[in-house]
Design a protein around this motif. Structure first.
Motif, PDB file in Angstrom:
ATOM      1  N   SER A  25       0.922  -1.016  -0.055  1.00  0.00           N
ATOM      2  CA  SER A  25      -0.116   0.025  -0.267  1.00  0.00           C
ATOM      3  C   SER A  25       1.117   1.448   0.157  1.00  0.00           C
ATOM      4  CB  SER A  25      -0.842   0.112   1.610  1.00  0.00           C
ATOM      5  OG  SER A  25      -0.376   0.190   2.549  1.00  0.00           O
ATOM      6  N   PRO A  26       0.159   2.217  -0.262  1.00  0.00           N
ATOM      7  CA  PRO A  26       1.114   3.944  -0.195  1.00  0.00           C
ATOM      8  C   PRO A  26       1.771   4.047   1.304  1.00  0.00           C
ATOM      9  CG  PRO A  26      -1.263   4.153  -0.923  1.00  0.00           C
ATOM     10  CD  PRO A  26      -1.134   2.481  -0.234  1.00  0.00           C
ATOM     11  N   GLU A  27       0.918   3.333   2.463  1.00  0.00           N
ATOM     12  CA  GLU A  27       1.164   3.494   4.148  1.00  0.00           C
ATOM     13  C   GLU A  27       3.047   1.898   3.810  1.00  0.00           C
ATOM     14  OE1 GLU A  27      -1.728   2.865   3.202  1.00  0.00           O
ATOM     15  OE2 GLU A  27      -1.894   5.070   3.373  1.00  0.00           O
ATOM     16  N   GLY A  28       2.956   1.157   2.787  1.00  0.00           N
ATOM     17  CA  GLY A  28       3.503   0.028   3.322  1.00  0.00           C
ATOM     18  C   GLY A  28       3.625  -1.010   3.197  1.00  0.00           C
ATOM     19  N   VAL A  29       4.316  -1.619   3.305  1.00  0.00           N
ATOM     20  CA  VAL A  29       3.881  -4.015   3.832  1.00  0.00           C
ATOM     21  C   VAL A  29       3.844  -4.120   4.570  1.00  0.00           C
ATOM     22  CG1 VAL A  29       5.155  -5.459   2.325  1.00  0.00           C
ATOM     23  CG2 VAL A  29       5.696  -3.301   1.753  1.00  0.00           C
ATOM     24  N   LYS A  30       2.866  -5.230   3.898  1.00  0.00           N
ATOM     25  CA  LYS A  30       2.051  -6.053   4.906  1.00  0.00           C
ATOM     26  C   LYS A  30       2.110  -8.030   5.029  1.00  0.00           C
ATOM     27  CE  LYS A  30      -1.961  -6.038   8.687  1.00  0.00           C
ATOM     28  NZ  LYS A  30      -2.878  -6.433   9.085  1.00  0.00           N
ATOM     29  N   GLY A  35      -6.255 -16.151   5.885  1.00  0.00           N
ATOM     30  CA  GLY A  35      -7.427 -16.023   7.334  1.00  0.00           C
ATOM     31  C   GLY A  35      -7.489 -15.568   8.412  1.00  0.00           C
ATOM     32  N   PHE A  36      -6.316 -15.231   8.056  1.00  0.00           N
ATOM     33  CA  PHE A  36      -5.945 -14.180   9.942  1.00  0.00           C
ATOM     34  C   PHE A  36      -6.246 -12.583   9.141  1.00  0.00           C
ATOM     35  CE2 PHE A  36      -4.455 -17.593  10.693  1.00  0.00           C
ATOM     36  CZ  PHE A  36      -5.053 -17.774  12.330  1.00  0.00           C
ATOM     37  N   ARG A  37      -6.118 -12.103  10.644  1.00  0.00           N
ATOM     38  CA  ARG A  37      -5.919 -10.365   9.904  1.00  0.00           C
ATOM     39  C   ARG A  37      -4.607  -9.425  10.451  1.00  0.00           C
ATOM     40  NH1 ARG A  37     -11.992  -7.994  12.372  1.00  0.00           N
ATOM     41  NH2 ARG A  37     -13.287  -9.538  10.846  1.00  0.00           N
ATOM     42  N   LEU A  38      -4.295 -10.131  11.485  1.00  0.00           N
ATOM     43  CA  LEU A  38      -2.934  -9.592  11.999  1.00  0.00           C
ATOM     44  C   LEU A  38      -1.875 -10.121  11.230  1.00  0.00           C
ATOM     45  CD1 LEU A  38      -3.569  -9.525  16.016  1.00  0.00           C
ATOM     46  CD2 LEU A  38      -4.112  -7.546  14.343  1.00  0.00           C
ATOM     47  N   GLY A  39      -0.728  -9.107  11.119  1.00  0.00           N
ATOM     48  CA  GLY A  39       0.245  -9.953  10.682  1.00  0.00           C
ATOM     49  C   GLY A  39       1.423  -8.667  11.360  1.00  0.00           C
ATOM     50  N   THR A  40       2.278  -9.240  10.174  1.00  0.00           N
ATOM     51  CA  THR A  40       3.818  -8.017  10.325  1.00  0.00           C
ATOM     52  C   THR A  40       3.843  -6.784   9.195  1.00  0.00           C
ATOM     53  OG1 THR A  40       4.922  -9.955  10.554  1.00  0.00           O
ATOM     54  CG2 THR A  40       6.201  -8.342   9.937  1.00  0.00           C
ATOM     55  N   GLU A  41       3.723  -5.364   9.716  1.00  0.00           N
ATOM     56  CA  GLU A  41       3.538  -4.425   8.349  1.00  0.00           C
ATOM     57  C   GLU A  41       4.883  -3.936   8.675  1.00  0.00           C
ATOM     58  OE1 GLU A  41      -0.669  -2.741  10.244  1.00  0.00           O
ATOM     59  OE2 GLU A  41      -0.430  -1.808   8.661  1.00  0.00           O
ATOM     60  N   VAL A  42       5.361  -3.152   8.073  1.00  0.00           N
ATOM     61  CA  VAL A  42       6.171  -2.231   7.248  1.00  0.00           C
ATOM     62  C   VAL A  42       6.780  -1.379   7.057  1.00  0.00           C
ATOM     63  CG1 VAL A  42       9.464  -1.997   7.090  1.00  0.00           C
ATOM     64  CG2 VAL A  42       8.278  -4.538   7.672  1.00  0.00           C
ATOM     65  N   SER A  43       6.441   0.023   7.274  1.00  0.00           N
ATOM     66  CA  SER A  43       6.236   0.977   6.211  1.00  0.00           C
ATOM     67  C   SER A  43       7.638   1.459   5.368  1.00  0.00           C
ATOM     68  CB  SER A  43       6.065   2.378   7.643  1.00  0.00           C
ATOM     69  OG  SER A  43       7.380   2.843   7.951  1.00  0.00           O
ATOM     70  N   TRP A  44       7.085   2.362   4.633  1.00  0.00           N
ATOM     71  CA  TRP A  44       8.190   3.109   3.684  1.00  0.00           C
ATOM     72  C   TRP A  44       9.051   3.702   4.372  1.00  0.00           C
ATOM     73  CZ3 TRP A  44       7.799  -0.694  -0.105  1.00  0.00           C
ATOM     74  CH2 TRP A  44       6.593  -0.635  -0.586  1.00  0.00           C
ATOM     75  N   LYS A  45       8.615   4.446   5.519  1.00  0.00           N
ATOM     76  CA  LYS A  45       9.262   5.476   6.614  1.00  0.00           C
ATOM     77  C   LYS A  45      10.794   4.557   6.890  1.00  0.00           C
ATOM     78  CE  LYS A  45       7.357   9.583   6.073  1.00  0.00           C
ATOM     79  NZ  LYS A  45       7.048  10.537   7.098  1.00  0.00           N
ATOM     80  N   SER A  46      10.242   3.491   7.315  1.00  0.00           N
ATOM     81  CA  SER A  46      10.585   2.437   8.710  1.00  0.00           C
ATOM     82  C   SER A  46      11.327   2.050   7.723  1.00  0.00           C
ATOM     83  CB  SER A  46      10.276   1.670   9.101  1.00  0.00           C
ATOM     84  OG  SER A  46      10.139   0.820   8.935  1.00  0.00           O
ATOM     85  N   MET A  47      11.423   1.166   6.361  1.00  0.00           N
ATOM     86  CA  MET A  47      12.658   0.539   5.971  1.00  0.00           C
ATOM     87  C   MET A  47      13.496   1.745   5.145  1.00  0.00           C
ATOM     88  SD  MET A  47      10.379  -1.636   2.774  1.00  0.00           S
ATOM     89  CE  MET A  47       9.095  -2.546   3.600  1.00  0.00           C
ATOM     90  N   LEU A  48      13.616   2.523   4.678  1.00  0.00           N
ATOM     91  CA  LEU A  48      14.305   3.716   4.510  1.00  0.00           C
ATOM     92  C   LEU A  48      15.574   4.153   5.804  1.00  0.00           C
ATOM     93  CD1 LEU A  48      12.476   6.704   2.134  1.00  0.00           C
ATOM     94  CD2 LEU A  48      13.966   4.479   1.552  1.00  0.00           C
TER      95      LEU A  48
END
Length: 72
Positions: A25-30, A35-48
């Motif tokens: 997404s424009p916010e980052g990657v998840k 089948g689950f809702r919760l996962g691992t999210e990383v924002s683009w800014k944190s990757m940089l």
């Protein structure tokens, strides 16, 4: 020419015989187990930020490989 990322793109990937959903997404990657809702999210800014010092130079140096498999 590349298109702007304006909405979420979802794709399925199998890791160790387990299905996962990757949402870009424009916010980052998840990454979420299917089948689950919760996962691992990383924002683009944190990757940089993880790239250290000069993020632009690091991004140019790794354009041929890395996590995205040469998506340049």
């Amino acid at each position: 020419m590349t298109a702007k990322l304006e909405k979420t793109l979802k794709r399925e990937i199998v890791i160790d015989e387990q299905p996962y959903t990757v949402a870009v997404s424009p916010e980052g990657v998840k990454l979420t187990k299917k089948g689950f809702r919760l996962g691992t999210e990383v924002s683009w800014k944190s990757m940089l930020g993880q790239a250290g010092g000069d993020a632009g130079a690091s991004a140019d140096a790794g354009a041929g490989g890395g996590m995205m498999g040469g998506a340049s």
